[in-house]
Design an enzyme around this catalytic site. Structure first.
Site, short mmCIF file in Angstrom:
data_model
loop_
_atom_site.label_atom_id
_atom_site.label_comp_id
_atom_site.label_asym_id
_atom_site.label_seq_id
_atom_site.Cartn_x
_atom_site.Cartn_y
_atom_site.Cartn_z
N CYS A 116 0.85 -1.20 0.00
CA CYS A 116 0.00 0.00 0.00
C CYS A 116 0.89 1.25 0.00
O CYS A 116 1.78 1.38 0.84
CB CYS A 116 -0.90 -0.03 1.23
SG CYS A 116 -1.72 1.53 1.55
N HIS A 120 -4.06 0.53 8.61
CA HIS A 120 -4.55 0.44 7.24
C HIS A 120 -6.04 0.14 7.21
O HIS A 120 -6.49 -0.90 7.69
CB HIS A 120 -3.80 -0.64 6.44
CG HIS A 120 -4.32 -0.77 5.04
ND1 HIS A 120 -3.82 -0.05 3.98
CD2 HIS A 120 -5.36 -1.50 4.54
CE1 HIS A 120 -4.50 -0.34 2.90
NE2 HIS A 120 -5.44 -1.22 3.20
N ASN A 174 -12.68 10.75 -0.52
CA ASN A 174 -13.27 10.01 -1.63
C ASN A 174 -13.32 8.54 -1.27
O ASN A 174 -12.33 7.98 -0.78
CB ASN A 174 -12.41 10.20 -2.89
CG ASN A 174 -12.37 11.65 -3.36
OD1 ASN A 174 -13.40 12.32 -3.37
ND2 ASN A 174 -11.19 12.13 -3.71
N GLY A 189 -13.71 8.81 -7.26
CA GLY A 189 -12.37 9.25 -7.64
C GLY A 189 -11.28 8.79 -6.70
O GLY A 189 -10.16 9.29 -6.76
N HIS A 203 -8.01 8.19 3.56
CA HIS A 203 -7.32 9.47 3.70
C HIS A 203 -8.31 10.61 3.59
O HIS A 203 -9.34 10.50 2.93
CB HIS A 203 -6.19 9.62 2.68
CG HIS A 203 -6.60 9.42 1.26
ND1 HIS A 203 -6.80 8.18 0.71
CD2 HIS A 203 -6.88 10.30 0.26
CE1 HIS A 203 -7.16 8.29 -0.55
NE2 HIS A 203 -7.22 9.58 -0.85
P1 AMP Z 1 -7.76 10.08 -3.89
O1 AMP Z 1 -7.92 10.38 -5.35
O2 AMP Z 1 -8.84 10.67 -3.03
O3 AMP Z 1 -7.55 8.60 -3.64
O4 AMP Z 1 -6.45 10.84 -3.43
C1 AMP Z 1 -5.16 10.30 -3.56
C2 AMP Z 1 -4.23 11.47 -3.48
O5 AMP Z 1 -2.93 10.98 -3.24
C3 AMP Z 1 -4.15 12.31 -4.77
O6 AMP Z 1 -4.55 13.66 -4.47
C4 AMP Z 1 -2.68 12.21 -5.18
O7 AMP Z 1 -2.17 13.41 -5.71
C5 AMP Z 1 -2.02 11.84 -3.87
N1 AMP Z 1 -0.75 11.12 -3.99
C6 AMP Z 1 -0.48 10.05 -4.76
N2 AMP Z 1 0.79 9.63 -4.58
C7 AMP Z 1 1.33 10.46 -3.64
C8 AMP Z 1 2.61 10.56 -3.03
N3 AMP Z 1 3.61 9.71 -3.33
N4 AMP Z 1 2.82 11.55 -2.13
C9 AMP Z 1 1.83 12.42 -1.83
N5 AMP Z 1 0.60 12.38 -2.37
C10 AMP Z 1 0.34 11.42 -3.27
ZN ZN Z 2 -2.22 1.26 3.74
#
Ligand code: AMP
Ligand code: ZN
Length: 115
Positions: A4, A46, A86, A92, A99
């Site tokens: 993850c 998690h 989300n 999305g 998170h």
């Molecule tokens: P969601 O679309 O709600 O699942 O949000 C996932 C978020 O994680 C998106 O806004 C991405 O820009 C962010 N994201 C993906 N990879 C990373 C990373 N390595 N570091 C920080 N943010 C990330």
């Molecule tokens: Zn996780």
């Protein structure tokens, strides 16, 4: 969870720009910010998404909101801010570790204007 992305970030195996940490949650800057402040708050435990919140684990959500309010104050988001979680592909969600996005620093407009 071994594979993850956010578990790896919490363990320090993938770099992140840490903003806040306590025993329940870890917060770091989103890699693709959509607002001047865009911080992700993740539980250290998690959970795949909000769909896995239950009476056994829901206390962590309150702890995360406490952290969000604290960080929003520290960041000076006095004009307002938004929290987004989300859940599932239709919403999305792209990373399947629960998170909360903290967004602020600009007027955010109406939410869900395509519903
Ligand atoms: P969601 O679309 O709600 O699942 O949000 C996932 C978020 O994680 C998106 O806004 C991405 O820009 C962010 N994201 C993906 N990879 C990373 C990373 N390595 N570091 C920080 N943010 C990330
Ligand atoms: Zn996780």
């Amino acid at each position: 969870m071994d594979n993850c992305l956010f578990c790896k970030i919490i363990r320090g195996e993938i770099p992140s720009k840490k903003v806040y940490e306590d025993e329940y949650c870890y917060a770091f800057e989103d890699i693709a910010p959509v607002a001047p402040t865009h911080i992700l708050f993740v539980p250290k435990e998690h959970l795949s998404g909000a769909c896995e919140i239950s009476s056994e684990n829901s206390a962590v959500v309150g702890k995360i909101y406490e952290a969000i309010a604290k960080v929003a104050k520290q960041k000076g988001l006095d004009g307002g801010w938004r929290v987004v979680a989300n859940n599932g592909a239709d919403a999305g969600q792209t990373v399947f570790h629960l998170h909360f996005h903290l967004l602020g620093g600009r007027p955010l407009g109406v939410m869900c204007d395509n519903i």
